[in-house]
Design a protein around this motif. Structure first.
Motif, short mmCIF file in Angstrom:
data_model
loop_
_atom_site.label_atom_id
_atom_site.label_comp_id
_atom_site.label_asym_id
_atom_site.label_seq_id
_atom_site.Cartn_x
_atom_site.Cartn_y
_atom_site.Cartn_z
N LEU A 174 0.92 -1.13 0.05
CA LEU A 174 -0.01 0.10 -0.19
C LEU A 174 0.71 1.36 0.06
CD1 LEU A 174 -2.74 -0.99 2.75
CD2 LEU A 174 -3.05 -0.73 0.17
N LEU A 175 2.06 1.28 0.75
CA LEU A 175 2.63 2.42 0.85
C LEU A 175 3.57 2.59 -0.55
CD1 LEU A 175 3.79 4.67 2.91
CD2 LEU A 175 5.64 3.29 3.57
N ALA B 166 -5.55 -1.84 -15.85
CA ALA B 166 -5.18 -3.12 -14.82
C ALA B 166 -6.39 -3.60 -14.23
CB ALA B 166 -4.15 -2.35 -13.78
N ILE B 167 -7.42 -2.64 -13.90
CA ILE B 167 -8.64 -3.42 -13.19
C ILE B 167 -9.42 -4.24 -14.16
CG2 ILE B 167 -10.81 -2.86 -12.30
CD1 ILE B 167 -9.70 -0.11 -11.21
N ARG B 168 -9.63 -3.57 -15.62
CA ARG B 168 -10.13 -4.54 -16.58
C ARG B 168 -9.53 -5.81 -16.84
NH1 ARG B 168 -10.87 0.39 -18.88
NH2 ARG B 168 -9.20 -0.04 -20.42
N ALA B 169 -8.11 -5.72 -16.71
CA ALA B 169 -7.47 -7.11 -16.97
C ALA B 169 -7.45 -8.13 -15.80
CB ALA B 169 -6.04 -6.75 -17.20
N SER C 131 -10.92 -2.75 -7.84
CA SER C 131 -11.10 -1.29 -8.16
C SER C 131 -10.56 -0.60 -6.76
CB SER C 131 -12.62 -0.86 -8.15
OG SER C 131 -13.32 -1.33 -7.02
N ARG C 132 -10.33 -1.16 -5.92
CA ARG C 132 -9.57 -0.66 -4.66
C ARG C 132 -8.07 -0.69 -4.63
NH1 ARG C 132 -13.69 -1.52 0.22
NH2 ARG C 132 -15.56 -0.35 -0.58
N GLY C 133 -7.40 -1.37 -5.88
CA GLY C 133 -5.87 -1.69 -5.94
C GLY C 133 -5.61 -2.83 -5.28
N ARG C 134 -6.31 -3.56 -4.88
CA ARG C 134 -5.91 -5.07 -4.34
C ARG C 134 -5.57 -6.09 -5.47
NH1 ARG C 134 -10.43 -5.08 0.27
NH2 ARG C 134 -11.72 -4.99 -1.43
N PRO C 135 -4.98 -6.89 -5.25
CA PRO C 135 -4.63 -7.99 -6.05
C PRO C 135 -5.77 -8.96 -6.18
CG PRO C 135 -3.03 -8.27 -4.36
CD PRO C 135 -3.77 -6.79 -4.09
#
Length: 217
Positions: A158-159, A199-202, A207-211
């Motif tokens: 996150l950082l 990156a979200i579509r792939a 949408s919150r940046g988490r894998p």
């Protein structure tokens, strides 16, 4: 009988102190933006704020302490600015909202003033002693705010994301000053947003940046 003007409430000592401090902080930000760190002397700050040098030293002690307090003040104002943007526009709940939000806030004169201080701390030991731990605290507070917004996760990851977004916007804010067409910098912000959406579509992140979670969970 002529109406008498209402009596003006007399300011308390605490209110006068707060107003003087605010005037000095605002004057410092303006001068840093206009003149850079080397052109922001205590004499110039006092003159810009309309107070004596003695008042400046009374409230902040040293120039380095004043500069460190500028960073803390600007961070507090920026945090409120993000909250206002989120309230007024509904943005901030998706990762792709943040490049533009960061740009709107960090490209202001106060953001460039902070960059002047951070750059100066590289060669000023006294300033670095005050600024470095403050910058660490700012990052930690940002991390906690993001975790509240998007949920807990790997703090190191996150950082890393926070630093990428923040310093991309800060770097472009400098480029904006130097570019023949400052609006070109917004295209770079839009491009970063496109990369996040891609990156979200792939499915690389949500949408919150988490894998994505491992299969089977």
């Amino acid at each position: 009988m002529a109406a008498t003007a209402p009596s003006r409430k007399r300011r308390t000592q605490a209110e006068r102190t707060a107003e003087t401090r605010e005037a000095l902080l605002d004057a410092t930000i303006r001068l840093l933006y206009r003149n850079g760190y080397s052109g922001t002397s205590t004499e110039a700050i006092a003159e810009e704020a309309g107070v004596s040098r003695g008042a400046l030293h009374h409230h902040f002690g040293t120039r380095a302490q004043l500069m460190a307090d500028v960073i803390g003040t600007v961070y507090d104002r920026e945090r409120l600015a993000y909250e206002e943007i989120a309230t007024e526009t509904g943005r901030g709940t998706h990762l792709s909202d943040w490049p533009e939000m960061l740009w709107e806030v960090l490209s202001r004169p106060s953001g460039l003033a902070v960059l002047e201080i951070l750059q100066a701390s590289r060669s000023d030991t006294e300033l670095a002693t005050l600024v470095t731990p403050m910058q660490v605290r700012v990052e930690q507070m940002s991390l906690e705010a993001i975790k509240q917004q998007f949920g807990s996760g790997d703090d190191a990851g996150l950082l890393a994301g926070i630093r990428l977004f923040v310093w991309a916007a800060r770097g472009l804010s400098i480029a904006q000053v130097l570019a023949p067409d400052p609006e070109e910098m917004r295209r770079s912000i839009d491009f970063l947003k496109l990369l996040i959406d891609g990156a979200i579509r792939a499915g690389a992140i949500d949408s919150r940046g988490r894998p994505p979670l491992p299969s089977g969970n």
